[in-house]
Design an enzyme around this catalytic site. Structure first.
Site, PDB file in Angstrom:
ATOM      1  N   SER A 301    -108.073  -2.646 -27.426  1.00  0.00           N
ATOM      2  CA  SER A 301    -108.408  -4.067 -27.620  1.00  0.00           C
ATOM      3  C   SER A 301    -107.151  -4.807 -28.024  1.00  0.00           C
ATOM      4  O   SER A 301    -106.176  -4.195 -28.472  1.00  0.00           O
ATOM      5  CB  SER A 301    -109.435  -4.216 -28.746  1.00  0.00           C
ATOM      6  OG  SER A 301    -108.801  -4.054 -30.003  1.00  0.00           O
ATOM      7  N   ASP A 302    -107.143  -6.103 -27.911  1.00  0.00           N
ATOM      8  CA  ASP A 302    -106.088  -6.880 -28.554  1.00  0.00           C
ATOM      9  C   ASP A 302    -106.386  -6.904 -30.059  1.00  0.00           C
ATOM     10  O   ASP A 302    -107.438  -6.454 -30.521  1.00  0.00           O
ATOM     11  CB  ASP A 302    -105.980  -8.296 -27.955  1.00  0.00           C
ATOM     12  CG  ASP A 302    -104.588  -8.884 -28.174  1.00  0.00           C
ATOM     13  OD1 ASP A 302    -103.861  -8.397 -29.060  1.00  0.00           O
ATOM     14  OD2 ASP A 302    -104.215  -9.842 -27.458  1.00  0.00           O
ATOM     15  N   TYR A 303    -105.469  -7.445 -30.796  1.00  0.00           N
ATOM     16  CA  TYR A 303    -105.458  -7.436 -32.265  1.00  0.00           C
ATOM     17  C   TYR A 303    -106.759  -8.009 -32.861  1.00  0.00           C
ATOM     18  O   TYR A 303    -107.007  -9.215 -32.738  1.00  0.00           O
ATOM     19  CB  TYR A 303    -104.289  -8.319 -32.672  1.00  0.00           C
ATOM     20  CG  TYR A 303    -103.667  -8.103 -34.020  1.00  0.00           C
ATOM     21  CD1 TYR A 303    -102.392  -7.573 -34.122  1.00  0.00           C
ATOM     22  CD2 TYR A 303    -104.313  -8.473 -35.180  1.00  0.00           C
ATOM     23  CE1 TYR A 303    -101.775  -7.417 -35.342  1.00  0.00           C
ATOM     24  CE2 TYR A 303    -103.709  -8.311 -36.403  1.00  0.00           C
ATOM     25  CZ  TYR A 303    -102.438  -7.775 -36.482  1.00  0.00           C
ATOM     26  OH  TYR A 303    -101.826  -7.625 -37.696  1.00  0.00           O
TER      27      TYR A 303
END
Ligand code: BGC
Length: 777
Positions: A301-303
C-alpha cells in the site's frame, strides 16, 4: 530510530553471518531446497517458500505483511515505534527509510539472528531520481527522450542504493499526468502513455538489471497504482473518476509496460477510482493487475493508505484491512492495520487463511527473487558503500543527463549560446544556492554536494567572463505559499531585506553587465507530493524582479527551475531567451553552464504541455476533435473554444528548440494502400539548416480520423533522436505496423479498424508533416 539496535549489534562479519544462516537453514531450509534456490526456477521457489511457510505461525505470516518506517516522517505524520522488538518477534517483513550499511546491518541482524525463523527483511527507500548522486527530476529526465540515459540513471541509483544496504526502491512513478496543478507531475514522465511506457520499462530494467539476485540490483516498486495523476482539479490525493476507455487508452499503459518489463512490486495509490479506493479495489489489484496482466510480484500500500480507507468512508480499521487483503493487497505500509486486525478477522471469518497465506507467499517470493535467503547481507557491504557513491563517473552521468534534459523554450535572435567574454549579471533566488539544485524527492542526496549555478558558470566560462551577482528576490512573499510549501519545520533560505531593496540592487548590478542571466522559478518545495498549486505562474515577487530587469533594456536570459509546466505567457513575450532546466540534480550548475555557453547544444523536448493559463487545464496534445472543433480561423462563436483565450498551448507536447535549426522534408510513404499485416515505411529527410551541430528528436504521430469511437486527434507512436552536423541531412524512417493502429474500443477490446490513417512526423506534436494511408483488413 535503530540506534538502540546498533548498540546491541554483534560484530559478526557478513560472511560469518551468512555461514550462521546457512547453519540455521538446517531448521529453516532443507538442504535440497537450499540447493534448489541456486538453480532458480519457479518450482524451486515454490518448494522453498512453501517449506518455510509450513513452519510459520499465523502471527509470523501476518508479520511479513507489515512494512514499517524507521526514518523521519517524510510523507505522512506517522512513524512506527518498537521496530527492533517487532523485527525480533517476526512482526515486521520490511523496513523503509533506513539506509547506510551500519543501520541496515543492525536491522538485518535482528531479523536473521534474533527472530525465530531468521527470515531476512527487505529494505526499501524512496530512491526517485538517484540515491546519493541526484539526477534531474523525472519530468526533466523524460525530456531527454533518451532511454539509455534514463536506464543508466536507474542503474547508478541501484548501485549506490545497494551500496547502502537497500534492495527495494519506490520507483518508477509512472502516473500519467495532464494537470500541472498537481505537484507530483514532477515525479512522472508527463502526459503521454506511449513515451511513459518506454520510460517505465527503461527504469525497471535499470533498477532490476538482468537478475534481481545481482549485488547491484534492487527491486522496483511501480507506483502509484493506479491513475493517481488523474486527481480532480489537480488537487493532491483527490478523487479520480474516468471512463474505462480513457483509463485503458491513456492512463494504464505505463503500469502495464512495467509489468511486462518484469517489475517485482507495485504500490497501490491513495485515490479512489470510479468510487472504489485503489488500495481496497479488487478489480484493480486482482482482476486487472494479476488476472489480465499476469503480474507475479507483490503489492504494497502507499503510506497508511489502508487506514485512509476509513476516511474514504469504507469502515473501521478492521474492516478496511480485511477489504484490502481480500482485494489483493499484500503489504501494509506504516499503518499496521494488517498487524493489528487480521488475526481477529480470521477468527471472525472476515478473511481466510488462504488470503493471508497468499499475501505472505508473495512477500517471501520477493525476498527469494532478490536472493536474500541465499545471503541476507548481499548488499550490506561497507567497502561497496564507500566506493559506489558520488563517484566521478556518477557525477559525469548526472551532468550529461541534466544537459540532455534541458529544454530551450525561446531564443530570440540566437542570444544563446553565450559568448565566453564580457560581464554577466547573474540574478535570482536560484542563482547562488545549493539547497534547491536537487529538486523534490531527495532522501539521501546531500544539497551541499551539489554545484550551484554561480559555481558552474565560473567553472565553465573561463577567465574572460566576469560574473556579478545579486539575489534580487526571495521565492515568494505570499504568506500562505510560504507557510504551506516549507513543511515540517523546513527553513527557506530567505533574505530579510524589503523586496524593493533587493530589486534595486539587482537592477544596479544588471546595469553594469552586458547580459542578464536570471535564475528563477519554483523551489523544490513548491512541487512534488502535497504541493498542488492553483496558480502555476512564477511567483509574483520574482515576476516583479523580472519586470524591473527587462526595463534595463539589457538582453535577458531566464534559466527556469520548475517541477511542472508553468504558465509563462508574459515571460515568453518579454524575455529574450528561456532555458528550462527543471530541477537538474547534483551537477546542476555545471550542466547549466555547459548549455548556456554552448558546450552542449540543448535538445530536450517537453513531455507535458505548457498551458497559457491555468484556465486551459487539462490541456494535452492527444485531445479529441469534438463535434465543433475550432481551428483558430473564422468565427469562433459556437465552436469548442474560450472567448478569452486561444485553445493552443503556449508550448506543445514534444516542443523544444536547439541552437541550430532543422528542416523537415515532406513525408515519403512506402505505400498508400495497405492490407492486413503489412508494414508501412514512413520517411522524412531532416536537414540541419543552422550553423551548429545539434540533436533532434524526430517524432512520429498517427491519427485515426474515422473509427467506431471518437479518437484522439493524434497519438505518439515512435521517435528517433538523431544528431546532425551543420548542413548535414539524414533520412529518418519509421516502420509502422497494425500494432500502431490499435485502440481500446467500447468493448475494451484492443484492436484496429480499417480505413484512413494520418501519418505525421515532426519536431513537436503541433509542427508536423502529414500524409495519409488507407489500410484495410
Ligand atoms: C508517497 C509515495 C512514497 C511513500 C513512502 C507516500 O506518501 O505517495 O510515493 O513512496 O510515501 O515514502
Amino acid at each position: 530510530m535503530l540506534k538502540p539496535l546498533l548498540n546491541r549489534m554483534n560484530n559478526y562479519s557478513s560472511s560469518r553471518l551468512f555461514r550462521k544462516i546457512a547453519g540455521v537453514s538446517v531448521v529453516v531450509l532443507s538442504a535440497s531446497i537450499a540447493m534448489a534456490q541456486t538453480k532458480g526456477g519457479d518450482a524451486k521457489m515454490d518448494a522453498f517458500v512453501n517449506g518455510l511457510m509450513s513452519k510459520m505461525t499465523l502471527d509470523e505470516k501476518i508479520g511479513q505483511l507489515n512494512l514499517v518506517t524507521s526514518g523521519r516522517p517524510l510523507t505522512g505524520t506517522t512513524v512506527n515505534k518498537g521496530t527492533e522488538e517487532g523485527i525480533k518477534k517476526g512482526a515486521i517483513g520490511g523496513v523503509f527509510g533506513l539506509y547506510g550499511v551500519e543501520y541496515v546491518k543492525a536491522a538485518q541482524d535482528a531479523a536473521v539472528k534474533n527472530s525465530r525463523l531468521h527470515i531476512p527483511l527487505i529494505f526499501g527507500l524512496d530512491v526517485i531520481h538517484g540515491h546519493r548522486t541526484i539526477f534531474p527530476i523525472p519530468l526533466g529526465m523524460s525530456a531527454t527522450w533518451d532511454m539509455s540515459l534514463i536506464e543508466q540513471s536507474a542503474h547508478i541509483a541501484a548501485t549506490e542504493a545497494t551500496g547502502e544496504g537497500l534492495n527495494w526502491v519506490f520507483s518508477p512513478m509512472v502516473d500519467i499526468a495532464r494537470d500541472p496543478r498537481w505537484g507530483r507531475i514532477s515525479e512522472g514522465s508527463g502526459e503521454d502513455p506511449w513515451l511513459g511506457s518506454q520510460i517505465a520499462m527503461a527504469m525497471v530494467h535499470g533498477y532490476q538489471g538482468k537478475s534481481m539476485k545481482n549485488a547491484d540490483a534492487v527491486m522496483a516498486c511501480v507506483k502509484h497504482f493506479a491513475l493517481y495523476g488523474g486527481a480532480e482539479a489537480g488537487r493532491e490525493y483527490n478523487t479520480v473518476d474516468m471512463s474505462l476507455i480513457k483509463m485503458y487508452q491513456d492512463y494504464l499503459p505505463p503500469y502495464k509496460a512495467a509489468v511486462d518489463a518484469g517489475a517485482g512490486s507495485f504500490m497501490s495509490s491513495f485515490n479512489t477510482i470510479n468510487g472504489v479506493p485503489a488500495t481496497g479495489n479488487q478489480w484493480l489489484l486482482t482482476d486487472l493487475l494479476r488476472k489480465q496482466w499476469g503480474f507475479k510480484g507483490f503489492v504494497v500500500s502507499d503510506y497508511t493508505a489502508v487506514n485512509e480507507l476509513s476516511a474514504h468512508g469504507l469502515g473501521d480499521l478492521q474492516a478496511v484491512s480485511a477489504l484490502s487483503l481480500k482485494a489483493g493487497l499484500d503489504m501494509d505500509m506504516v499503518g499496521e492495520g494488517f498487524l493489528s486486525t487480521l488475526k481477529k478477522s480470521l477468527k471472525e471469518g472476515k478473511v481466510t487463511q488462504q488470503e493471508i497465506d497468499l499475501a505472505c507467499k508473495r512477500v517471501l517470493e520477493a525476498k527469494y527473487k532478490l536472493g536474500l535467503f541465499d545471503n541476507p547481507y548481499k548488499s550490506i557491504n561497507a567497502d561497496v558503500e564507500a566506493k559506489s557513491e558520488l563517484t566521478d563517473a556518477n557525477r559525469k552521468a548526472s551532468r550529461e543527463t541534466a544537459e540532455h534534459s534541458f529544454v530551450l523554450l525561446k531564443n530570440k535572435g540566437q542570444l544563446l549560446p553565450l559568448k565566453k567574454t564580457g560581464t554577466i549579471a547573474l540574478i535570482g533566488p536560484l542563482a547562488n544556492n545549493h539547497s534547491e539544485m536537487l529538486g523534490t524527492w531527495v532522501v539521501a542526496g546531500e544539497p551541499s554536494k551539489s554545484v550551484s549555478v554561480i559555481d558552474g558558470i565560473k567553472n565553465v566560462a573561463g577567465s574572460d567572463v566576469k560574473v556579478l551577482y545579486a539575489k534580487g528576490s526571495n521565492f515568494t512573499d505570499d504568506s500562505l505559499l510560504n507557510a504551506r510549501a516549507w513543511f515540517f519545520g523546513m527553513k527557506q533560505e530567505r533574505d530579510n531585506r524589503p523586496a524593493q531593496e533587493m530589486i534595486d540592487e539587482a537592477v544596479e548590478t544588471a546595469k553594469k553587465a552586458d547580459i542578464i542571466v536570471a535564475v528563477v522559478g519554483e523551489s523544490a518545495n513548491m512541487t512534488g507530493e502535497s504541493s498542488s498549486r492553483s496558480d502555476i505562474t512564477i511567483p509574483e515577487t520574482q515576476k516583479e524582479l523580472l519586470k524591473a530587469l527587462v526595463k534595463t533594456g539589457k538582453p535577458i536570459v531566464a534559466v527556469l527551475f520548475n517541477g511542472r509546466p508553468l504558465a509563462l505567457p508574459w515571460e515568453d513575450k518579454n524575455l529574450d531567451a528561456i532555458l528550462d532546466v527543471w530541477m537538474p540534480g547534483t551537477e546542476a550548475g555545471n550542466a547549466i553552464a555547459d548549455v548556456l555557453f554552448g558546450n552542449y547544444n540543448p535538445a530536450g523536448k517537453i513531455t507535458a504541455t505548457f498551458p497559457r493559463s491555468v484556465g486551459q487545464i487539462p490541456i494535452y496534445y492527444a485531445h479529441k476533435n469534438t463535434g465543433r472543433p475550432f481551428d483558430g480561423k473564422g468565427p469562433a462563436k459556437f465552436k469548442s473554444d474560450y472567448i478569452d483565450i486561444s485553445n493552443d498551448p503556449l508550448y506543445p507536447f514534444g516542443y523544444g528548440l536547439s541552437y541550430t535549426t532543422f528542416n523537415y522534408s515532406d513525408v515519403k510513404l512506402s505505400k498508400t494502400d495497405l492490407k492486413g499485416n503489412e508494414t508501412l515505411k514512413a520517411t522524412v529527410t531532416v536537414t540541419n539548416s543552422g550553423k551548429l551541430a545539434g540533436e533532434e528528436v524526430v517524432q512520429l504521430y498517427v491519427s485515426d480520423p474515422v473509427a467506431s469511437i471518437s479518437r484522439s486527434v493524434k497519438e505518439l507512436k515512435n521517435f528517433k533522436k538523431i544528431s546532425l552536423q551543420p548542413g548535414e541531412s539524414k533520412e529518418v524512417s519509421f516502420n509502422i505496423t497494425t500494432a500502431d493502429l490499435k485502440f481500446f474500443n467500447t468493448k475494451l477490446a484492443y484492436d484496429w479498424e480499417p480505413g484512413e490513417f494520418g501519418i505525421q512526423i515532426g519536431t513537436n506534436s503541433s509542427d508536423v508533416k502529414s500524409a495519409k494511408v488507407n489500410w484495410t483488413k
